[in-house]
Motif scaffolding. Structure first.
Motif, PDB file in Angstrom:
ATOM      1  N   PRO A   1       0.815  -1.216   0.000  1.00  0.00           N
ATOM      2  CA  PRO A   1       0.000   0.000   0.000  1.00  0.00           C
ATOM      3  C   PRO A   1       0.849   1.267   0.000  1.00  0.00           C
ATOM      4  O   PRO A   1       1.999   1.252   0.402  1.00  0.00           O
ATOM      5  CB  PRO A   1      -0.800  -0.098   1.301  1.00  0.00           C
ATOM      6  N   GLY A   2       0.232   2.340  -0.437  1.00  0.00           N
ATOM      7  CA  GLY A   2       0.919   3.616  -0.462  1.00  0.00           C
ATOM      8  C   GLY A   2       0.839   4.349   0.857  1.00  0.00           C
ATOM      9  O   GLY A   2       1.651   5.243   1.113  1.00  0.00           O
ATOM     10  N   GLY A   3      -0.131   3.999   1.669  1.00  0.00           N
ATOM     11  CA  GLY A   3      -0.277   4.676   2.950  1.00  0.00           C
ATOM     12  C   GLY A   3      -0.509   3.653   4.042  1.00  0.00           C
ATOM     13  O   GLY A   3      -1.144   2.615   3.822  1.00  0.00           O
ATOM     14  N   GLN A   4       0.004   3.953   5.226  1.00  0.00           N
ATOM     15  CA  GLN A   4      -0.113   2.995   6.318  1.00  0.00           C
ATOM     16  C   GLN A   4      -1.571   2.729   6.679  1.00  0.00           C
ATOM     17  O   GLN A   4      -1.920   1.627   7.098  1.00  0.00           O
ATOM     18  CB  GLN A   4       0.634   3.551   7.535  1.00  0.00           C
ATOM     19  N   GLU A   5      -2.408   3.753   6.480  1.00  0.00           N
ATOM     20  CA  GLU A   5      -3.807   3.625   6.899  1.00  0.00           C
ATOM     21  C   GLU A   5      -4.526   2.501   6.166  1.00  0.00           C
ATOM     22  O   GLU A   5      -5.568   2.043   6.615  1.00  0.00           O
ATOM     23  CB  GLU A   5      -4.563   4.936   6.633  1.00  0.00           C
ATOM     24  N   PHE A   6      -3.999   2.089   5.028  1.00  0.00           N
ATOM     25  CA  PHE A   6      -4.696   1.044   4.284  1.00  0.00           C
ATOM     26  C   PHE A   6      -4.753  -0.248   5.061  1.00  0.00           C
ATOM     27  O   PHE A   6      -5.714  -1.010   4.969  1.00  0.00           O
ATOM     28  CB  PHE A   6      -4.010   0.799   2.929  1.00  0.00           C
ATOM     29  N   GLY A   7      -3.699  -0.500   5.843  1.00  0.00           N
ATOM     30  CA  GLY A   7      -3.604  -1.809   6.483  1.00  0.00           C
ATOM     31  C   GLY A   7      -2.748  -2.697   5.611  1.00  0.00           C
ATOM     32  O   GLY A   7      -1.801  -2.229   4.987  1.00  0.00           O
ATOM     33  N   GLU A   8      -3.055  -3.966   5.567  1.00  0.00           N
ATOM     34  CA  GLU A   8      -2.230  -4.852   4.751  1.00  0.00           C
ATOM     35  C   GLU A   8      -3.076  -5.461   3.642  1.00  0.00           C
ATOM     36  O   GLU A   8      -4.287  -5.587   3.756  1.00  0.00           O
ATOM     37  CB  GLU A   8      -1.603  -5.948   5.640  1.00  0.00           C
ATOM     38  N   TYR A   9      -2.381  -5.839   2.567  1.00  0.00           N
ATOM     39  CA  TYR A   9      -3.080  -6.510   1.483  1.00  0.00           C
ATOM     40  C   TYR A   9      -3.501  -7.919   1.915  1.00  0.00           C
ATOM     41  O   TYR A   9      -2.967  -8.491   2.865  1.00  0.00           O
ATOM     42  CB  TYR A   9      -2.166  -6.596   0.257  1.00  0.00           C
ATOM     43  N   GLU A  10      -4.428  -8.484   1.157  1.00  0.00           N
ATOM     44  CA  GLU A  10      -4.890  -9.845   1.415  1.00  0.00           C
ATOM     45  C   GLU A  10      -3.717 -10.823   1.350  1.00  0.00           C
ATOM     46  O   GLU A  10      -2.842 -10.701   0.490  1.00  0.00           O
ATOM     47  CB  GLU A  10      -5.911 -10.245   0.342  1.00  0.00           C
ATOM     48  N   ARG A  11      -3.755 -11.803   2.221  1.00  0.00           N
ATOM     49  CA  ARG A  11      -2.592 -12.702   2.328  1.00  0.00           C
ATOM     50  C   ARG A  11      -2.337 -13.487   1.054  1.00  0.00           C
ATOM     51  O   ARG A  11      -1.192 -13.679   0.653  1.00  0.00           O
ATOM     52  CB  ARG A  11      -2.795 -13.662   3.492  1.00  0.00           C
ATOM     53  N   ALA A  12      -3.396 -13.939   0.424  1.00  0.00           N
ATOM     54  CA  ALA A  12      -3.195 -14.721  -0.800  1.00  0.00           C
ATOM     55  C   ALA A  12      -2.509 -13.864  -1.857  1.00  0.00           C
ATOM     56  O   ALA A  12      -1.637 -14.338  -2.583  1.00  0.00           O
ATOM     57  CB  ALA A  12      -4.536 -15.235  -1.317  1.00  0.00           C
ATOM     58  N   ASP A  13      -2.884 -12.608  -1.943  1.00  0.00           N
ATOM     59  CA  ASP A  13      -2.263 -11.730  -2.928  1.00  0.00           C
ATOM     60  C   ASP A  13      -0.829 -11.396  -2.542  1.00  0.00           C
ATOM     61  O   ASP A  13       0.037 -11.253  -3.402  1.00  0.00           O
ATOM     62  CB  ASP A  13      -3.077 -10.446  -3.088  1.00  0.00           C
ATOM     63  N   LEU A  14      -0.580 -11.284  -1.247  1.00  0.00           N
ATOM     64  CA  LEU A  14       0.796 -11.016  -0.810  1.00  0.00           C
ATOM     65  C   LEU A  14       1.726 -12.136  -1.257  1.00  0.00           C
ATOM     66  O   LEU A  14       2.874 -11.894  -1.641  1.00  0.00           O
ATOM     67  CB  LEU A  14       0.858 -10.852   0.700  1.00  0.00           C
ATOM     68  N   ARG A  15       1.248 -13.361  -1.220  1.00  0.00           N
ATOM     69  CA  ARG A  15       2.091 -14.475  -1.665  1.00  0.00           C
ATOM     70  C   ARG A  15       2.468 -14.300  -3.128  1.00  0.00           C
ATOM     71  O   ARG A  15       3.617 -14.551  -3.514  1.00  0.00           O
ATOM     72  CB  ARG A  15       1.357 -15.810  -1.475  1.00  0.00           C
TER      73      ARG A  15
ATOM     74  N   PRO B   1      -3.768 -15.556  -9.713  1.00  0.00           N
ATOM     75  CA  PRO B   1      -5.107 -16.146  -9.757  1.00  0.00           C
ATOM     76  C   PRO B   1      -5.972 -15.501 -10.840  1.00  0.00           C
ATOM     77  O   PRO B   1      -5.672 -14.403 -11.302  1.00  0.00           O
ATOM     78  CB  PRO B   1      -5.670 -15.849  -8.361  1.00  0.00           C
ATOM     79  N   THR B   2      -7.057 -16.199 -11.203  1.00  0.00           N
ATOM     80  CA  THR B   2      -7.949 -15.629 -12.210  1.00  0.00           C
ATOM     81  C   THR B   2      -8.658 -14.388 -11.662  1.00  0.00           C
ATOM     82  O   THR B   2      -9.057 -13.506 -12.420  1.00  0.00           O
ATOM     83  CB  THR B   2      -9.020 -16.642 -12.652  1.00  0.00           C
ATOM     84  N   ARG B   3      -8.854 -14.338 -10.355  1.00  0.00           N
ATOM     85  CA  ARG B   3      -9.325 -13.135  -9.678  1.00  0.00           C
ATOM     86  C   ARG B   3      -8.523 -13.015  -8.392  1.00  0.00           C
ATOM     87  O   ARG B   3      -8.424 -13.969  -7.631  1.00  0.00           O
ATOM     88  CB  ARG B   3     -10.827 -13.216  -9.357  1.00  0.00           C
ATOM     89  N   THR B   4      -7.933 -11.854  -8.169  1.00  0.00           N
ATOM     90  CA  THR B   4      -7.158 -11.692  -6.950  1.00  0.00           C
ATOM     91  C   THR B   4      -8.100 -11.674  -5.749  1.00  0.00           C
ATOM     92  O   THR B   4      -9.317 -11.479  -5.884  1.00  0.00           O
ATOM     93  CB  THR B   4      -6.375 -10.371  -6.972  1.00  0.00           C
ATOM     94  N   ALA B   5      -7.523 -11.866  -4.576  1.00  0.00           N
ATOM     95  CA  ALA B   5      -8.320 -11.796  -3.358  1.00  0.00           C
ATOM     96  C   ALA B   5      -8.927 -10.409  -3.212  1.00  0.00           C
ATOM     97  O   ALA B   5     -10.033 -10.246  -2.695  1.00  0.00           O
ATOM     98  CB  ALA B   5      -7.450 -12.139  -2.152  1.00  0.00           C
ATOM     99  N   ARG B   6      -8.231  -9.397  -3.681  1.00  0.00           N
ATOM    100  CA  ARG B   6      -8.740  -8.029  -3.639  1.00  0.00           C
ATOM    101  C   ARG B   6     -10.010  -7.917  -4.482  1.00  0.00           C
ATOM    102  O   ARG B   6     -11.011  -7.358  -4.045  1.00  0.00           O
ATOM    103  CB  ARG B   6      -7.674  -7.065  -4.174  1.00  0.00           C
ATOM    104  N   SER B   7      -9.975  -8.454  -5.695  1.00  0.00           N
ATOM    105  CA  SER B   7     -11.160  -8.413  -6.553  1.00  0.00           C
ATOM    106  C   SER B   7     -12.319  -9.146  -5.909  1.00  0.00           C
ATOM    107  O   SER B   7     -13.454  -8.704  -5.977  1.00  0.00           O
ATOM    108  CB  SER B   7     -10.865  -9.054  -7.914  1.00  0.00           C
ATOM    109  N   ALA B   8     -12.014 -10.285  -5.295  1.00  0.00           N
ATOM    110  CA  ALA B   8     -13.072 -11.069  -4.672  1.00  0.00           C
ATOM    111  C   ALA B   8     -13.687 -10.315  -3.509  1.00  0.00           C
ATOM    112  O   ALA B   8     -14.904 -10.257  -3.364  1.00  0.00           O
ATOM    113  CB  ALA B   8     -12.513 -12.410  -4.208  1.00  0.00           C
ATOM    114  N   SER B   9     -12.850  -9.692  -2.687  1.00  0.00           N
ATOM    115  CA  SER B   9     -13.403  -9.075  -1.483  1.00  0.00           C
ATOM    116  C   SER B   9     -14.133  -7.769  -1.786  1.00  0.00           C
ATOM    117  O   SER B   9     -15.020  -7.376  -1.052  1.00  0.00           O
ATOM    118  CB  SER B   9     -12.309  -8.850  -0.444  1.00  0.00           C
ATOM    119  N   LYS B  10     -13.791  -7.095  -2.880  1.00  0.00           N
ATOM    120  CA  LYS B  10     -14.442  -5.822  -3.190  1.00  0.00           C
ATOM    121  C   LYS B  10     -15.426  -5.926  -4.343  1.00  0.00           C
ATOM    122  O   LYS B  10     -15.972  -4.919  -4.791  1.00  0.00           O
ATOM    123  CB  LYS B  10     -13.380  -4.766  -3.528  1.00  0.00           C
TER     124      LYS B  10
END
Lengths: 580, 604
Positions: free
Chosen positions: A312-326, A488-497
């Protein structure tokens, strides 16, 4: 000979020709290029497009150009699409987006995109790996996000860091005047360097006793010794009489703070403009990406520092989804292996906060695995990357490996306020861009890193189809879908949002009574049942990289049926099956 | 939060009929054609005092207009402007009537009414009579419905199809209202004081939910959800850049992707003369005690904090008090919504933005007849009396002690206790009290209906627009009171002036030049929000020297960041040498929205 070469793309060989006179895939005994460029130079705006156009002329079926917008000063924003139409239209395949040069002075990324396009085209049909890659995926290349910035950096007097901005007149010092106090090229040499003035006994600086071309600050001492020189900053004059020098130059914003994810206004994030995608260069790119949901990988080239960056660009975002981090971590590790002295870093944590950055938006807003590479690190100048030599080390390199060409020696000039001064320093094309002889290495390694990233784009394969008899004369059709790639065919980010369109697993041609995703290959009741319309399983969660998913359809009947997978970021697949 | 009680509808299926003629709607409401014809008429009647530009074209193909009312076609440089924004949401389509009536009143009043003439002689007035043009058309459509989203649509239920399950008028009564049905997972119960109203069951009070509530519609896609996937989701007034809610369906694709949002954002940038905004919409900061935040802003750089800065609360407080005195509007403060124009205007553009929800159903209506009241109390008394008779001795003693300490006789204290224990009406029940007396069509009785997917349900609830649109009889009065308030605002705008511009001859062509820049108005030159956002240009003060003169002290150009309201001052001093003719020396200041002036110093 050449006539045979044109026919080659249509004869995709299983056994590749040994010596065909075309293509360059690495060995030093070089075969002639179909199109030849010098890779030891940087190219101006016109030249970059002219070079890409020569690729279009040489490979008209494989690369095409479209204009997607205009810059502030009316230059074209062009996307070059590289694809093999014989294996499908570009929008039926996963595509990688590569751009460069959003900061006008960060120029060498355009050469990197040119190298990538050239390399893919040169090697398609002769190199198995590249042929396969270009057959199953497409590339959208936009070489200059900030063509005005680039053109002005080349043509005007700048430092290595100036002309970063776009060229919409902007009132940076808020005095109601626009761009009224820019750098002044006092000696007219096309470079903005440093000013100093000889003031014997009254100065803050002295010449380095061992190397009189270097300046050093005089330390405070009890004897009250002073130096003979004062430093006066970058070449410039207080053009508007407000007591500040060079505070309102041309433009004065940062187009890499304009993107709509975690965008913050100007007073929180310098350069962001009044609202996201304010500048036309940025908006046309966003519109293109929204219109091309098949983009599954993004790279955006900057300089400098030798970094492989993700959000992320800012700390406030938190962390990316774990599957995507891998996925990110895997590709980041590859980058560190392929790009000497580059480091895989997290933007806010390892660099600094960037709100509204492009690569972070590509992931957070569009769900795409995206990196920004900062091209070139000065470590590469020195044996073992040892930069500890400091100023002296730089001077040694310039004197001995560039024959002194990178440094402008101190020379006399007149200043309207300071009187007699001297001007000198490094040229604008030293420090953030490679020296000429290292440009080719930089563009090659980064182009091949793009290829590595593109290789990771998702693919769906129907690996296995099995049938089983169930009670009541019903049948179970178990289809195993595998994604042999890393992304993945859809990232965890796409799935969650809920970004984009979900994937669909479907069985047509037979009556389907129930279906679901099996979670246990031994126990058939361990299944996530589809709630309605069981023939068509709609899934926000993607098929993970290097993993398989087995879908079971419980059907009544037999005979021919068709099982399909469709989704935005991999080629759709279909297979005819016969249910016994 | 999105006002779910008003409903968010996507554009409905093509079965809609053409919009009803305006006489069907309570006059004088305007559909889009009426806006255009009204503006044309006024422009024809008042020449270049009224100009209009189109700032956007909606997805539905309708133009969004920005009007300018001024004393004449030549506007003095740096003259401040007020921007009036109306029609920010579909539910408040009536605010366009207010805005257009203000335009008429300004134009007709110029030269005839002292207050209007004074205002227009010193201030430019911009009006956007309706920002969300598509949403407001639903006000005139059959069936009548309230439209929230009019822009970019998303697949809300993630079934791979978009817009297949919008709200609909399933009982054919010409209105899209509400469905309630009994469900063990239901959160709602009937308000004990008025069974028409619904309140959320409160487990702490031992209440158990009985009803589920949803907007009127079908379950077209068989996913057991009703009307969950309308065709349009993006709401114009949630698409602005301030505190934009990424990935929320109502927020749009990216800030300013919606044409009207983009158009207004560009309009603001093109008109730095705007010094104050009045916005008629669903936010309200002129009620008592609007939400505030500390001047330092959020703790973390990337965070967003909602509320008016402490330093600006004085101005908002004074203006709010004046507003409430003039209009009697008792609407409670409603805070900033994510992605709203109002939030963008204040926090990003730094403009004092008066958010006004001009009318809401009063919550303080009294029951109609006192006899009824006494009778009700009588019936309530009986059960309590029984309880006290049965109560054990110590409780009776307690009650007696309470009575003694209260100094009241038994009956009165029982009344008080009854009142304390009696259920209080929820807000909707309070509204019904008023609506029953003033607007009978506002509530549709809950009526049984056989829903094709849900089975037995009841359809009814508040009719569209009932909770936000004033009855026709009240609209005229509301409009005129708000116009009175608008007329007072010109005097509050910062209008800087150079005073005490003097020069003292020191001999040999050497002069000391002094000047003071002053702000006599209520409002500071920059709000605290503008100071943080650096969005309003500071005053630029310059000394212009005659030929041959040289500056020996002071700066040629200085910026004055902020002059506080009510007499803020900044002093300047220069030392100028080689002055031949002092009359050729000028001190000037320039702003975008607080005036500009050149002055020759008076020689002392």
């Amino acid at each position: 000979m050449l006539n045979i070469l044109y026919a080659l793309p249509f004869l995709i060989p299983t056994a590749l020709p040994q010596e065909t006179g075309q293509g360059f895939d690495g060995p030093p005994i070089k075969r002639p290029d179909k199109v030849e460029f010098h890779w030891n130079r940087l190219y101006d705006y016109d030249e970059i497009y002219a070079h890409f156009d020569s690729l279009v002329a040489a490979w008209p079926e494989m690369i095409s150009m479209e204009v997607i917008g205009q810059s502030i000063q009316g230059r074209e924003m062009r996307v070059y699409t590289v694809n093999n139409p014989a294996t499908g239209a570009h929008d039926t395949k996963p595509a990688m987006w590569i751009d460069a040069n959003v900061h006008g002075n960060e120029v060498q990324g355009a050469e990197a995109t040119l190298y990538l396009a050239w390399y893919l085209l040169q090697n398609h049909g002769t190199n198995e790996h590249i042929t396969e890659l270009l057959d199953r995926s497409a590339f959208y290349i936009l070489p200059m996000v900030n063509p005005d910035g680039r053109a002005n950096w080349f043509a005007g007097a700048h430092t290595a860091s100036s002309s970063r901005t776009g060229y919409k007149p902007t009132d940076n010092d808020r005095d109601g005047l626009f761009d009224e106090d820019s750098y002044d090229d006092l000696d007219g040499d096309g470079h903005i360097t440093q000013m100093r003035k000889y003031m014997p006994g009254e100065g803050t600086h002295r010449l380095n006793p061992d190397n009189p071309r270097l300046m050093e600050r005089v330390p405070t001492n009890e004897l009250g010794l002073r130096g003979d020189w004062i430093m006066l900053g970058s070449e410039g004059i207080d053009n508007d009489g407000d007591g500040r020098v060079n505070e309102d130059g041309e433009g004065g914003y940062d187009m890499n703070r304009a993107w709509p994810a975690m965008w913050r206004p100007e007073h929180v994030q310098f350069g962001a403009g009044p609202y996201p995608l304010y500048w036309p260069e940025t908006r046309c790119i966003a519109d293109f990406l929204y219109a091309h949901p098949n983009v599954a990988a993004v790279q955006s080239f900057h300089n400098a520092g030798g970094m492989i960056l993700r959000g992320p660009g800012g700390q406030e975002f938190g962390e990316y989804e774990r599957a995507d981090l891998r996925t990110f971590d895997r590709l980041g590790a590859d980058g560190e292996k392929m790009l000497p002295f580059y480091n895989y870093m997290v933007i806010w944590k390892d660099l600094y906060s960037v709100y509204g950055g492009f690569a972070t938006w590509a992931y957070e807003g569009l769900g795409i695995i995206a990196f920004t590479n900062e091209l070139w690190t000065n470590s590469r100048l020195y044996p073992d990357g040892d930069e500890s030599g400091g100023q002296e080390g730089r001077q040694y390199f310039d004197d001995n490996l560039l024959a002194g060409a990178g440094y402008i020696e101190w020379h006399a000039a007149e200043h309207p306020v300071y009187g007699e001064i001297e001007i000198g320093g490094y040229r604008k094309d030293v420090g953030r861009v490679p020296p000429s002889f290292l440009i080719e290495e930089m563009v090659h390694r980064n182009a091949l890193y793009c290829i590595k990233h593109a290789d990771a784009m998702p693919e769906v394969v129907i690996e296995k189809v099995e049938f089983a008899d169930l009670a009541g004369g019903l049948k179970a059709v178990d289809v195993t879908f595998r994604n042999p790639r890393v992304i993945p065919t859809r990232t965890a980010r796409s799935a969650s949002k809920g970004i984009g369109v979900p994937d669909v697993y479907a069985l047509e041609g037979v009556e389907v009574l129930a279906s679901g995703v099996r979670s246990d290959r031994w126990r058939q009741n361990e299944i996530a049942l589809t709630e309605r319309d069981p023939a068509r399983l709609v899934s926000d969660s993607g098929l993970q990289g290097l993993q398989a998913r087995t879908v079971r359809w419980i059907v009544r009947g037999n005979g021919k049926a068709t099982v399909t997978w469709s989704g935005e970021k991999a080629v759709d697949v279909a297979q005819e099956i016969t249910i016994p | 939060m999105i006002p779910t009680c008003l409903g968010l509808l996507g554009a409905l299926a093509p079965a809609w009929s053409a919009p009803a003629p305006t006489q069907d709607a309570a006059p004088p409401l305007h559909d889009h054609a009426s806006i255009v014809s009204t503006v044309q008429f006024l422009a024809g009647a008042h020449g270049d005092r009224l100009t209009a530009e189109v700032i956007a074209t909606s997805p539905g193909g309708l133009d969004v207009h920005a009007l300018r009312v001024s004393a004449g076609s030549e506007i003095p440089e740096s003259q401040p402007a007020i921007l009036l924004l109306a029609g920010l949401d579909g539910a408040r389509a009536y605010t366009t009537s207010m805005a257009l009536d203000h335009v008429r009143a300004l134009l007709e009043g110029y030269g005839n009414d002292e207050a209007v003439t004074e205002l227009l002689d010193t201030t430019t007035i911009y009006i956007v009579p309706r920002l969300d043009v598509d949403a407001a058309q639903a006000r005139f459509a059959r069936p009548r419905h309230v439209l929230g989203g009019t822009g970019h649509g998303v697949d809300n239920d993630r079934d791979g199809v978009q817009g297949e399950d919008p709200p609909a008028d399933i009982d054919g009564d010409g209105l899209v209202t509400w469905i309630r049905y009994e469900d063990p997972e239901g959160e709602w119960i009937e308000d004990p004081t008025d069974p028409r109203a619904m309140i959320k069951a409160d487990a702490k009070k031992g209440q158990r939910g009985k009803w589920k509530r949803v907007i009127e519609g079908f379950d077209s896609d068989g996913d057991e959800r009703v009307a969950e996937d309308p065709l349009h989701d993006a709401i114009v007034n949630r698409n602005f850049a301030r505190n934009w809610n990424e990935h929320a369906a109502y927020a749009g694709l990216y800030p300013t992707n919606e044409p009207a949002t983009f158009g207004l954002s560009e309009f603001l940038l093109a008109h730095p003369d705007i010094a104050l905004v009045v916005a008629y919409g669903d936010e309200h900061n002129l009620g008592e005690k609007p939400k505030s935040q500390p001047d330092s802003g959020p703790r973390s750089r990337g965070d967003v904090q909602v509320g008016i800065y402490e330093a600006d609360m004085t101005a908002y407080g004074l203006l709010g008090e004046r507003y409430r005195d003039l209009t009697g509007n008792k609407t409670k403060p409603q805070g900033e919504e994510p992605g709203s124009a109002q939030g963008f205007l204040y926090h990003h553009r730094g403009l004092f933005t008066l958010d006004i929800d001009p009318w809401s159903v009063p919550l303080d209506a009294k029951k109609a007849e006192p006899e009824e009241e006494a009778a009700e109390e009588g019936t309530e008394e009986a059960p309590v009396e029984e309880v006290t008779e049965e109560a054990p001795e110590d409780e009776a003693t307690e009650v007696a002690n309470e009575d003694a300490s209260a100094g009241a006789d038994d009956d009165e204290s029982k009344d008080e206790k009854k009142k304390k224990d009696a259920p209080k009406p929820g807000d909707d029940a309070k509204r019904l009290l008023w609506l029953d007396q003033n607007s009978e069509a506002a509530f549709v009785t809950w009526t049984a209906f056989e829903h094709p997917q849900l089975g037995p349900v009841e359809i009814g609830g508040f009719a569209p627009y009932a909770l936000v649109e004033p009855p026709a009889e009240q609209l005229a009065e509301t409009t005129s009171k708000h116009f009175d308030f608008l007329l007072t605002l010109g005097a509050d705008l910062p209008r800087l002036a150079l005073v005490d511009v003097e020069a003292k001859a020191l001999g040999g062509g050497l002069f000391e030049v002094n000047a003071v820049l002053e702000n006599p108005s209520l409002l500071p030159q920059q709000s605290r929000a503008a100071q943080r956002a650096r969005s309003i240009r500071p005053a630029r003060v310059r000394i212009e020297l005659p030929d041959g003169a040289e500056l020996l002290g002071g700066r040629e150009q200085q910026l004055v960041g902020n002059l506080s309201g009510a007499g803020g001052r900044e002093e300047f001093r220069w030392l100028v040498g080689g002055v031949g003719d002092i009359a050729q020396l000028q001190v000037t200041f320039h702003t975008d929205n607080a005036g500009a002036q050149s002055a020759t110093p008076e020689v002392k």
